[in-house]
Design a protein around this motif. Structure first.
Motif, PDB file in Angstrom:
ATOM      1  N   LEU A   1       0.827  -1.220   0.102  1.00 36.47           N
ATOM      2  CA  LEU A   1      -0.104  -0.156   0.063  1.00 36.47           C
ATOM      3  C   LEU A   1       0.714   1.359  -0.188  1.00 36.47           C
ATOM      4  CD1 LEU A   1      -2.603  -0.958   2.789  1.00 36.47           C
ATOM      5  CD2 LEU A   1      -2.663  -1.453   0.269  1.00 36.47           C
ATOM      6  N   ILE A   2      -0.053   2.476  -0.145  1.00 38.13           N
ATOM      7  CA  ILE A   2       0.834   3.660   0.046  1.00 38.13           C
ATOM      8  C   ILE A   2       0.572   4.357   1.434  1.00 38.13           C
ATOM      9  CG2 ILE A   2       0.971   6.143  -0.777  1.00 38.13           C
ATOM     10  CD1 ILE A   2       0.233   5.100  -3.557  1.00 38.13           C
ATOM     11  N   VAL A   3       1.623   4.478   2.107  1.00 45.34           N
ATOM     12  CA  VAL A   3       1.459   4.952   3.343  1.00 45.34           C
ATOM     13  C   VAL A   3       1.869   6.533   3.571  1.00 45.34           C
ATOM     14  CG1 VAL A   3       2.029   4.946   5.881  1.00 45.34           C
ATOM     15  CG2 VAL A   3       2.157   2.700   4.491  1.00 45.34           C
ATOM     16  N   LEU A   4       0.966   7.261   3.927  1.00 37.51           N
ATOM     17  CA  LEU A   4       1.044   8.863   4.381  1.00 37.51           C
ATOM     18  C   LEU A   4       1.090   8.886   5.585  1.00 37.51           C
ATOM     19  CD1 LEU A   4      -1.571  10.348   1.695  1.00 37.51           C
ATOM     20  CD2 LEU A   4       0.794   9.472   1.212  1.00 37.51           C
ATOM     21  N   THR A   5       2.305   9.348   6.114  1.00 40.82           N
ATOM     22  CA  THR A   5       2.600   9.920   7.458  1.00 40.82           C
ATOM     23  C   THR A   5       2.645  11.265   7.621  1.00 40.82           C
ATOM     24  OG1 THR A   5       3.584   9.205   9.663  1.00 40.82           O
ATOM     25  CG2 THR A   5       4.906   8.897   7.849  1.00 40.82           C
ATOM     26  N   ASP A   6       1.645  11.823   8.517  1.00 42.58           N
ATOM     27  CA  ASP A   6       1.781  13.313   9.053  1.00 42.58           C
ATOM     28  C   ASP A   6       2.839  13.080  10.251  1.00 42.58           C
ATOM     29  OD1 ASP A   6       1.310  15.605  10.240  1.00 42.58           O
ATOM     30  OD2 ASP A   6      -0.866  15.607  10.016  1.00 42.58           O
ATOM     31  N   ARG A   7       4.234  13.513   9.815  1.00 41.94           N
ATOM     32  CA  ARG A   7       5.334  13.558  10.686  1.00 41.94           C
ATOM     33  C   ARG A   7       5.713  12.164  10.729  1.00 41.94           C
ATOM     34  NH1 ARG A   7       6.157  18.279  12.806  1.00 41.94           N
ATOM     35  NH2 ARG A   7       4.693  19.574  13.616  1.00 41.94           N
ATOM     36  N   TYR A   8       7.243  12.181  10.816  1.00 42.34           N
ATOM     37  CA  TYR A   8       8.063  10.811  11.102  1.00 42.34           C
ATOM     38  C   TYR A   8       9.245  11.290  11.493  1.00 42.34           C
ATOM     39  CZ  TYR A   8       9.155   6.050   9.157  1.00 42.34           C
ATOM     40  OH  TYR A   8       9.422   4.788   8.936  1.00 42.34           O
ATOM     41  N   TYR A   9      10.361  10.486  11.428  1.00 40.04           N
ATOM     42  CA  TYR A   9      11.405  10.826  12.229  1.00 40.04           C
ATOM     43  C   TYR A   9      12.416  11.938  12.000  1.00 40.04           C
ATOM     44  CZ  TYR A   9      14.296   8.216   8.699  1.00 40.04           C
ATOM     45  OH  TYR A   9      14.713   7.627   7.314  1.00 40.04           O
ATOM     46  N   PHE A  10      12.250  12.565  10.831  1.00 38.84           N
ATOM     47  CA  PHE A  10      12.694  14.097  10.534  1.00 38.84           C
ATOM     48  C   PHE A  10      12.137  14.816  11.707  1.00 38.84           C
ATOM     49  CE2 PHE A  10      13.093  11.457   6.877  1.00 38.84           C
ATOM     50  CZ  PHE A  10      14.217  11.765   6.095  1.00 38.84           C
TER      51      PHE A  10
ATOM     52  N   GLY B   1      16.141  17.895  18.184  1.00 44.28           N
ATOM     53  CA  GLY B   1      17.600  18.518  18.058  1.00 44.28           C
ATOM     54  C   GLY B   1      17.390  20.020  18.480  1.00 44.28           C
ATOM     55  N   ALA B   2      16.290  20.833  18.131  1.00 41.54           N
ATOM     56  CA  ALA B   2      16.090  22.027  18.630  1.00 41.54           C
ATOM     57  C   ALA B   2      16.116  22.137  20.039  1.00 41.54           C
ATOM     58  CB  ALA B   2      14.861  22.693  18.073  1.00 41.54           C
ATOM     59  N   ALA B   3      15.623  21.208  20.796  1.00 41.35           N
ATOM     60  CA  ALA B   3      15.674  21.158  22.197  1.00 41.35           C
ATOM     61  C   ALA B   3      16.772  20.933  22.930  1.00 41.35           C
ATOM     62  CB  ALA B   3      14.721  20.274  22.787  1.00 41.35           C
ATOM     63  N   GLY B   4      17.916  20.603  21.932  1.00 43.89           N
ATOM     64  CA  GLY B   4      19.604  20.074  22.589  1.00 43.89           C
ATOM     65  C   GLY B   4      19.815  18.794  22.285  1.00 43.89           C
ATOM     66  N   MET B   5      19.321  17.806  21.774  1.00 44.26           N
ATOM     67  CA  MET B   5      19.774  16.601  21.205  1.00 44.26           C
ATOM     68  C   MET B   5      20.486  16.766  20.107  1.00 44.26           C
ATOM     69  SD  MET B   5      18.418  14.960  23.848  1.00 44.26           S
ATOM     70  CE  MET B   5      18.746  13.060  23.420  1.00 44.26           C
ATOM     71  N   ASN B   6      21.436  15.875  19.697  1.00 38.81           N
ATOM     72  CA  ASN B   6      22.263  15.942  18.761  1.00 38.81           C
ATOM     73  C   ASN B   6      21.476  15.436  17.413  1.00 38.81           C
ATOM     74  OD1 ASN B   6      23.977  15.127  16.430  1.00 38.81           O
ATOM     75  ND2 ASN B   6      25.785  14.884  17.722  1.00 38.81           N
ATOM     76  N   PRO B   7      21.158  16.233  16.269  1.00 44.60           N
ATOM     77  CA  PRO B   7      20.469  15.639  15.211  1.00 44.60           C
ATOM     78  C   PRO B   7      20.914  13.974  14.532  1.00 44.60           C
ATOM     79  CG  PRO B   7      20.388  17.949  15.011  1.00 44.60           C
ATOM     80  CD  PRO B   7      21.489  17.502  16.159  1.00 44.60           C
ATOM     81  N   ALA B   8      22.105  14.118  14.551  1.00 44.05           N
ATOM     82  CA  ALA B   8      22.776  12.828  13.995  1.00 44.05           C
ATOM     83  C   ALA B   8      22.469  11.572  14.685  1.00 44.05           C
ATOM     84  CB  ALA B   8      24.181  12.981  13.621  1.00 44.05           C
ATOM     85  N   GLU B   9      22.673  11.731  16.205  1.00 46.06           N
ATOM     86  CA  GLU B   9      22.313  10.804  17.098  1.00 46.06           C
ATOM     87  C   GLU B   9      20.838  10.249  16.987  1.00 46.06           C
ATOM     88  OE1 GLU B   9      23.721  11.671  20.987  1.00 46.06           O
ATOM     89  OE2 GLU B   9      25.651  11.898  20.140  1.00 46.06           O
ATOM     90  N   VAL B  10      20.082  11.450  16.956  1.00 42.56           N
ATOM     91  CA  VAL B  10      18.608  11.045  16.651  1.00 42.56           C
ATOM     92  C   VAL B  10      18.276  10.404  15.458  1.00 42.56           C
ATOM     93  CG1 VAL B  10      16.152  12.179  16.644  1.00 42.56           C
ATOM     94  CG2 VAL B  10      17.936  13.229  17.919  1.00 42.56           C
ATOM     95  N   PHE B  11      18.908  10.621  14.290  1.00 46.48           N
ATOM     96  CA  PHE B  11      18.634   9.793  13.181  1.00 46.48           C
ATOM     97  C   PHE B  11      18.954   8.299  13.191  1.00 46.48           C
ATOM     98  CE2 PHE B  11      18.675  14.014  10.514  1.00 46.48           C
ATOM     99  CZ  PHE B  11      17.247  13.641   9.947  1.00 46.48           C
ATOM    100  N   ALA B  12      20.467   8.272  14.147  1.00 49.22           N
ATOM    101  CA  ALA B  12      20.979   6.858  14.281  1.00 49.22           C
ATOM    102  C   ALA B  12      19.822   6.264  15.151  1.00 49.22           C
ATOM    103  CB  ALA B  12      22.250   6.930  14.791  1.00 49.22           C
ATOM    104  N   ARG B  13      19.342   6.633  16.293  1.00 52.01           N
ATOM    105  CA  ARG B  13      18.422   5.831  17.021  1.00 52.01           C
ATOM    106  C   ARG B  13      17.039   5.514  16.177  1.00 52.01           C
ATOM    107  NH1 ARG B  13      17.866   7.910  22.884  1.00 52.01           N
ATOM    108  NH2 ARG B  13      16.413   6.250  22.656  1.00 52.01           N
ATOM    109  N   ASN B  14      17.103   6.218  15.038  1.00 49.68           N
ATOM    110  CA  ASN B  14      15.745   5.679  14.369  1.00 49.68           C
ATOM    111  C   ASN B  14      16.089   4.729  13.228  1.00 49.68           C
ATOM    112  OD1 ASN B  14      13.058   7.520  15.028  1.00 49.68           O
ATOM    113  ND2 ASN B  14      14.844   8.779  15.585  1.00 49.68           N
TER     114      ASN B  14
END
Ligand code: TMP
Length: 213
Positions: free
Chosen positions: A92-101, A108-121
């Motif tokens: 099927l085609i899945v449309l998700t309103d928000r995802y790991y970005f 990331g804006a709150a202080g986490m490292n975006p690269a680490e956040v991507f890695a954890r996803n």
């Protein structure tokens, strides 16, 4: 087609007030009109982690940033396991309103490292396309206040939203297609449809279902 799955995964991302939810609905209708079978979904979900996350909207300080990140990740893990992966498996085609970005941008804006956040996803299937709706934070704030007639939640404070917008724009991933959401609803919808038509063509994805409007 994405080598890891048989379906198509499209995420709509952007700061609050850019009209993501409306565009997900319009895109779903457009695709169903072409005979595609579409699942519309969103994050945070309505599941137990999603409900806890929504409590944070009014009291973000009630947990640490690390705990907040864990909630978004556990919510996504469940979302992938119960909704996204089975739908992709069915082609099927899945449309998700928000995802790991969103997690990389907001936490990331709150202080986490975006690269680490991507890695954890890394457990989450890579989207075939990310529609990033862009808009100046000033306009988005006006829209949030006007459309919902409510005060900003704890994730939507102005400085925070500016940092989120900057982070979203900094992500350099070939699956991201940025679309200016300052334009009219119809224009934005058409730009999204063009990007999705191109994606389906590139993936030889044929919608075989009964056409609906
Ligand atoms: P919504 O307004 O699109 O339902 O999203 C709820 C809020 O949650 C929004 O302000 C963005 C925030 N959020 C994060 O901070 N991290 C995430 O991973 C996701 C999915 C949403």
């Amino acid at each position: 087609m994405n080598a890891a799955n048989k379906g198509i995964l499209i995420a709509i991302e952007g700061i609050d007030g850019t009209g993501k939810s409306t565009q997900v609905g319009l895109l779903a209708r457009y695709l169903r009109g072409k005979g595609c079978e579409v699942i519309e979904t969103r994050e945070p979900t309505g599941g137990p982690y999603g409900r806890r996350i929504r409590e944070l909207f009014v009291d973000r300080g009630s947990c640490t940033l690390e705990e907040e990140l864990n909630l978004f990740i556990e919510d996504r893990r469940q979302h992938v396991r119960e909704v996204i992966a089975p739908a992709l498996e069915r082609g099927l085609i899945v449309l998700t309103d928000r995802y790991y970005f969103s997690t990389a941008a907001y936490q990331g804006a709150a202080g986490m490292n975006p690269a680490e956040v991507f890695a954890r996803n890394s457990f989450a299937p890579r989207p075939d396309l990310v529609i990033l709706l862009t808009m100046s934070p000033e306009i988005s704030l006006v829209r949030i206040r006007e459309s919902r007639g409510e005060e900003l939640n704890d994730f939507e404070q102005e400085d925070q939203l500016r940092r989120v917008a900057e982070l979203f724009s900094s992500f350099d991933d070939p699956c991201i297609r940025s679309i200016d959401a300052d334009a009219s609803l119809e224009h934005v919808a058409r730009e999204i449809q063009k990007a999705v038509d191109r994606l389906l063509l590139d993936n030889n994805y044929v919608c075989t279902g009964r056409r609906t409007v």
